[in-house]
Design an enzyme around this catalytic site. Sequence first.
Site: not given
Ligand code: EPZ
Length: 422
Positions: A22-23, A118, A123, A308, A400
């Site tokens: 998915k990701n 969310c 996020r 995850d 999802r």
């Molecule tokens: C991706 O989300 C995945 N989603 C998430 O999977 C996964 O949990 C996450 O990476 C971490 O591995 C997809 O790929 C579609 P991040 P993403 O940016 O890109 C903070 C699932 O269950 N952050 O690495 O949103 C954020 O709040 C989903 O399939 C900032 O602070 O994750 C979080 O605490 C859930 N500022 C941490 O970093 C930003 O600009 C990790 O976020 C971006 C992120």
Amino acid sequence: MDSILVTGNGPLNGQIPIAGAKNACLTLMPATLLSEEPLTLTNAPRLSDIKTMTALLQSLGAEVSALQDGQVIAMSSHSLTSHVADYDIVRKMRASNLVLGPLLARFGQAVVSLPGGCAIGARPMDLHVEGLEALGAEIELKDGYLHAKALGGLKGAVHEMRFASVGATENIVMAATLAKGTTVLKNAAREPEIVDLVECLRKMGAQISGEGSPTIEIQGVDRLHGATHQVVTDRIELGTYMLAPAMCGGEVELLGGRMSLVEAFAAKLDAAGVSVSETQSGLKVSRKNGRVSAVDVVTEPFPGFPTDLQAQMMALMCTADGVSVLEERIFENRFMHAPELVRMGANIEVHGGTATVTGVERLKGAPVMATDLRASVSLILAGLAAEGETTVSRVYHLDRGYEHVVRKLEGVGAKIERIKGQ
Ligand code: EPZ
């Protein structure tokens, strides 16, 4: 709303096919915006998130068709009609924000709604904004939307991210493929989904190196051409189903699984007394003896233990021998499955980002509620091993990220059915 009824039914045996990630698919689909030629994805998972991304790309004017029962996605963004990603779609799925980088690179402008919080955390998108501003974009927040401009085109730059964000890495890398000059992205995320994206971009003519390492280098090119790309196997679905025999006993082969996708996770399972071995067609998993042992877990960016799979691992630890401490370092509120597991007789104490699980002999079935995608499947896993019946409500969360859950688990002997909601 539908629910799923699971009845503890002893050991599981057989094979489970693992779908495309998915990701990976959610970042590969927006890559179509980078070229006016067709991009086709094979091995795509059949999930509601993919339908949401399809609707978003179509709202921008891209042509997107799902072929072969959704396993092939044929896309073309030859002529786009909009560069606005609407709040209504983005609030449903955060990954909609991955159109920001490609729209900026191709058209020099993008208006993308902030996703809003969310269940698992705030996020924000500050890391995305900082990276794209480093490439010369001007981005301002107005009425809950990011208004981004790069009318003279993006320019390559050296940029170090404060945190190895997956989505920010994907947006910055996609934008940099069409920037003028060289971009060096430091402290980049290393997830297999990013490696898969880069392999697809390279097939489209992008000049990229270093994917999977903390430093990715991109030489901008004038244009990208079309391509066909097979979506990488979903390591989170893989890890999820590896836990089914670990919790229930028996032996299950996960078709399409590769150890390289789940090394940190498999190491933890091994330490807990679960054997994982590679076969010709995937990974074979079984318990080494009667009861698994408690192990501690800390979630980290890849190649560390994946956030995850934290909820699913907690379900296993609920009946482990000993005390397990799970530390969630990626998201600020990702323990909502804990109170639901406690309803099933688990002994879990949550303090901030740490959950302490004291293993009990066996969980008891109960009505429980899914709160987010990965929490929902951890409750299904718990129900498979529990005594009696468990009803998991709000399973739209499950749809999802997990295709054909009932069919896949029935196939290895689980007693599980989907109950249509009123
Ligand atoms: C991706 O989300 C995945 N989603 C998430 O999977 C996964 O949990 C996450 O990476 C971490 O591995 C997809 O790929 C579609 P991040 P993403 O940016 O890109 C903070 C699932 O269950 N952050 O690495 O949103 C954020 O709040 C989903 O399939 C900032 O602070 O994750 C979080 O605490 C859930 N500022 C941490 O970093 C930003 O600009 C990790 O976020 C971006 C992120």
